[in-house]
Design an enzyme around this catalytic site. Sequence first.
Site, PDB file in Angstrom:
ATOM      1  N   ASN A 192       7.214  17.290  10.625  1.00 22.56           N
ATOM      2  CA  ASN A 192       8.183  17.135  11.125  1.00 22.56           C
ATOM      3  C   ASN A 192       8.302  15.711  11.495  1.00 22.56           C
ATOM      4  O   ASN A 192       6.942  15.281  12.601  1.00 22.56           O
ATOM      5  CB  ASN A 192       8.988  17.402  12.345  1.00 22.56           C
ATOM      6  CG  ASN A 192      10.523  16.636  12.986  1.00 22.56           C
ATOM      7  OD1 ASN A 192      10.454  16.200  12.912  1.00 22.56           O
ATOM      8  ND2 ASN A 192      11.357  18.491  12.782  1.00 22.56           N
ATOM      9  N   HIS A 200      18.462  21.891   5.186  1.00 23.27           N
ATOM     10  CA  HIS A 200      16.513  22.060   5.426  1.00 23.27           C
ATOM     11  C   HIS A 200      16.056  23.768   6.846  1.00 23.27           C
ATOM     12  O   HIS A 200      17.508  23.476   7.655  1.00 23.27           O
ATOM     13  CB  HIS A 200      16.290  21.093   6.503  1.00 23.27           C
ATOM     14  CG  HIS A 200      16.066  20.411   7.213  1.00 23.27           C
ATOM     15  ND1 HIS A 200      17.367  19.279   7.117  1.00 23.27           N
ATOM     16  CD2 HIS A 200      16.039  20.111   8.596  1.00 23.27           C
ATOM     17  CE1 HIS A 200      17.990  19.490   8.894  1.00 23.27           C
ATOM     18  NE2 HIS A 200      16.203  19.763   9.000  1.00 23.27           N
TER      19      HIS A 200
END
Length: 334
Positions: A75, A166
Amino acid sequence: MLRFDVTTNDWVIFAPGRAARPHDVVQRPRTVVSPEGEPCPFCPGNEHLTPPEIFAVRDSGAPNSPGWKVRVTPNKFPALRIEEEARRNQKGQLFRYMGGCGAHEVIIDSPDHTISLARQPVEQVRLVLWTMQQRYIDLMRDLRFQTIVIFKNHGEQAGTSLTHPHCQLIAAPVVPHLLRHKLSVAAQYFDQTGECLYSVMLKEEEASGERIVLANDHFVALAPFASQVPYETWILPRHRQSSFRWLDPSLLRPLAEILKNVLLRIELRLNDPDFNLTLDTGTRDSEDSEYFLWHFRILPRLTHRAGFEMGSGMAINTVLPEEAAASLREVKID
């Protein structure tokens, strides 16, 4: 009416009459969070806009290039980082703290920017689930991590910041309170009865049939008796397993079939609502236990938590689970 949630030892208030309130349902048009014209970092050809990939399922191409089916990257704005220390510290008697040690990864569902997981082919959903399991197994090799939370935020009200479908995964050096509490309740029940609380619940739900949404030979989707939110749906395995790690890979396809089916029913019945999907699975210390059963929870974001919920910690649900299950069963899937 109040119902007791045996998995948390707490009560849930059911007040169907409150569904008539003018702003009870918070359904908004789907919006693009990224500024108009900005390239999507999750689309093929834009791999350079994400951190280097950790894992990918691909037909062709080198790492960090197009040709992938599912792609995993760190991330870009992580909640926790692998580089941080896991050592615990304390100031005085009460103030404990530790470094932000962990891992925060993004699992990009597919190269398709606009196709939700509910609309993907079953094989693509299977690949997403297989990727989740592979990342889980790999991260649990790091002995600093005590638990791994896998989740999907669908829609702005559910917390998504990019519209490309996602999922996310966070590995943490501590066990979150809610999961620890659920494990403790299940362990106490096992100590008292010698049975798995979730297996008994599943058996009784199937015997009743009222709250079953659908089932196959290996998994059951149901609306829990004491659902926290309207249309909350769980998917549980019939075979007792505390951890998602131990699921036989050959069963990922029937799991994909039921997950896709449930998500599509929710999308069609509720006009594509925002929702959170979470995986509840055993922690490092409970992965081999007999008292827990891993499961997926799908939590549509149809209502707001208001003053009573925030002040008391109790939930108010405006839809009885029997009615939610019946409504989802009626949806026609082509």
